[in-house]
Design a protein around this motif. Structure first.
Motif, short mmCIF file in Angstrom:
data_model
loop_
_atom_site.label_atom_id
_atom_site.label_comp_id
_atom_site.label_asym_id
_atom_site.label_seq_id
_atom_site.Cartn_x
_atom_site.Cartn_y
_atom_site.Cartn_z
N CYS A 219 -29.46 -28.17 9.98
CA CYS A 219 -29.21 -29.06 8.85
C CYS A 219 -29.08 -28.25 7.56
O CYS A 219 -29.09 -27.04 7.58
N THR A 220 -28.98 -28.95 6.44
CA THR A 220 -28.87 -28.28 5.16
C THR A 220 -30.08 -27.39 4.92
O THR A 220 -31.22 -27.86 4.93
N HIS A 221 -29.84 -26.11 4.70
CA HIS A 221 -30.90 -25.15 4.40
C HIS A 221 -32.04 -25.21 5.41
O HIS A 221 -33.19 -25.01 5.07
N SER A 226 -28.17 -20.89 5.60
CA SER A 226 -28.14 -22.14 4.85
C SER A 226 -26.71 -22.57 4.60
O SER A 226 -25.81 -21.75 4.50
N CYS A 227 -26.50 -23.85 4.56
CA CYS A 227 -25.22 -24.43 4.16
C CYS A 227 -25.46 -25.90 3.90
O CYS A 227 -26.55 -26.41 4.12
N ASP A 228 -24.45 -26.59 3.41
CA ASP A 228 -24.59 -28.01 3.10
C ASP A 228 -23.87 -28.84 4.15
O ASP A 228 -22.66 -28.69 4.35
N ALA A 229 -24.60 -29.70 4.82
CA ALA A 229 -24.01 -30.56 5.85
C ALA A 229 -23.97 -31.98 5.33
O ALA A 229 -25.00 -32.63 5.19
N CYS A 233 -26.71 -33.25 10.88
CA CYS A 233 -27.00 -31.91 11.42
C CYS A 233 -25.96 -31.48 12.45
O CYS A 233 -26.30 -31.19 13.60
N GLN A 235 -22.76 -29.78 11.16
CA GLN A 235 -21.74 -28.93 10.56
C GLN A 235 -22.23 -27.54 10.21
O GLN A 235 -21.43 -26.63 10.03
N CYS A 236 -23.52 -27.35 10.04
CA CYS A 236 -24.04 -26.04 9.62
C CYS A 236 -24.28 -25.16 10.83
O CYS A 236 -24.97 -25.55 11.77
N THR A 238 -25.15 -20.95 12.08
CA THR A 238 -25.47 -19.57 11.74
C THR A 238 -25.43 -18.75 13.02
O THR A 238 -25.99 -19.13 14.04
N CYS A 311 -31.53 -35.18 8.58
CA CYS A 311 -30.60 -34.93 7.47
C CYS A 311 -30.18 -36.23 6.82
O CYS A 311 -30.12 -36.35 5.59
#
Length: 356
Positions: A219-221, A226-229, A233, A235-236, A238, A311
């Motif tokens: 999820c976001t961070h 980190s990224c913004d979804a 949960c 789209q992010c 790593t 999220c």
């Protein structure tokens, strides 16, 4: 006399019907739980793909080894059939490892059959790990985090490769720390596994450890990176590199940690009691043979019935007017110079009852 005759006839017909029904029920049950036909286990085509890699027919080599040792009869999984076109071959300078997924319903993986060969392509060992054995290992906190993660990740990778499964549940709290998509419900979402690299052999080639890279979805961070979804949960992602294992060593390849060992995670501390150290997940099967699979009602997409996506839950909280008011106050205060007496650090908290 006639009445007695018809009574006996009726009883015979009834008993026959019941017996026939029971036989059919037993037959159906036997068919559902029937063992595989080992004569079909090694059937394959020798012309394409991994099965003909470098001109070496590994399956025929395993078949000859089974003729000598009858290892099929000793496997814990006596129902699963191999999916030969998904077999993975891992090479080192001195040994080769085979990772062979098995299934009995063409929907889930029933076990993984590992095999190791020396540099002359002679089998040095085979070992079958079914889902029950995997569960016993990954939930046993007396075994190191490193060893448990390697075996679990091998199962995740093969389940993803064969069936496209990207979401796994039942993850013990001390495994894959910082990589879970949801800590509360012990889920991890992974995709895009790369080819193996940096494979090394241990214990005379009966244990092969190989590096694998893949994408962890979060999820976001949340978790690593980190990224913004905006859409929950999904789209992010790593990229994470870790290790998997091919193991045929019979002399306890998963030994318990020495007394007082930490195990590299929260489950250590010299614990003498095995796990499970895992939260309850309403989407986990927790029954049957595949403990790490989502229940069918959850759809395999992370949708937990009756529970909010973390999220989405956070996004709804942020949209509330009272929360927006507090956020606005924080922004205004942050713009004040440090010399302003009204400046300084402040914060706010949303309580469990919804009040701010």
């Amino acid at each position: 006399m006639k009445n007695r005759f018809f009574l006996w006839l009726s009883l015979l017909i009834t008993a026959g019907t019941i017996l026939y029904s029971c036989q059919n029920e037993d037959f159906t049950k036997d068919k559902t739980n029937s063992r595989r036909n080992n004569a079909d286990f090694f059937k394959h085509t020798k012309t394409t793909g991994t099965l003909a890699r470098a001109g070496i027919d590994y399956i025929s080599i395993l078949e000859a080894y089974n003729n000598e040792t009858n290892f099929l009869a000793q496997m814990p999984d006596q129902r699963g059939m191999p999916i030969w076109d998904k077999m993975q071959v891992v090479d080192t300078e001195t040994a080769t490892g085979l990772i062979i997924p098995l299934t009995y319903d063409n929907e889930t993986m029933s076990s993984i059959l590992f095999a190791t060969l020396d540099d002359r392509n002679q089998v040095t060992g085979v070992r079958d790990f079914d889902n029950a054995l995997l569960e016993n290992i990954v939930y046993d906190q007396k075994i190191s985090v490193e060893n448990r993660e390697r075996l679990f990740l091998t199962f995740m990778h093969m389940d993803n490769l064969v069936f496209g499964n990207e979401e796994f549940v039942g993850i013990p709290k001390d495994l894959f720390v910082g990589k879970k998509s949801d800590d509360e419900y012990a889920t991890i979402r992974v995709r895009d596994f790369s080819p193996y690299s940096l494979a090394t052999a241990q214990q005379e080639g009966k244990i092969i450890i190989m590096e694998i890279c893949f994408i962890v979805v979060h999820c976001t961070h949340h978790g690593v990176g980190s990224c913004d979804a905006e859409d929950g949960c999904t789209q992010c992602g790593t990229t994470v590199c870790s290790y998997e294992v091919t193991v045929t060593a019979e002399d306890d390849p998963y030994p318990p940690m020495p007394s007082g060992g930490s195990g590299g995670g929260s489950g250590g501390g010299g614990s003498t009691t095995p796990g499970p150290n895992v939260p309850t997940n309403p989407c986990g099967l927790n029954v049957g043979a595949v403990f790490y699979r989502l229940a069918p009602s959850c759809g395999g997409g992370g949708t937990i019935p009756g529970l909010d996506d973390p999220c989405e839950k956070t996004a709804k909280v942020l949209e509330r007017p009272e929360v927006q008011t507090k956020i606005g106050a924080l922004k205004e205060k942050a713009q004040l110079p440090a010399t302003n007496p009204s400046g300084g650090e402040i914060g706010f908290k949303v309580k469990t009852d919804g009040s701010v």
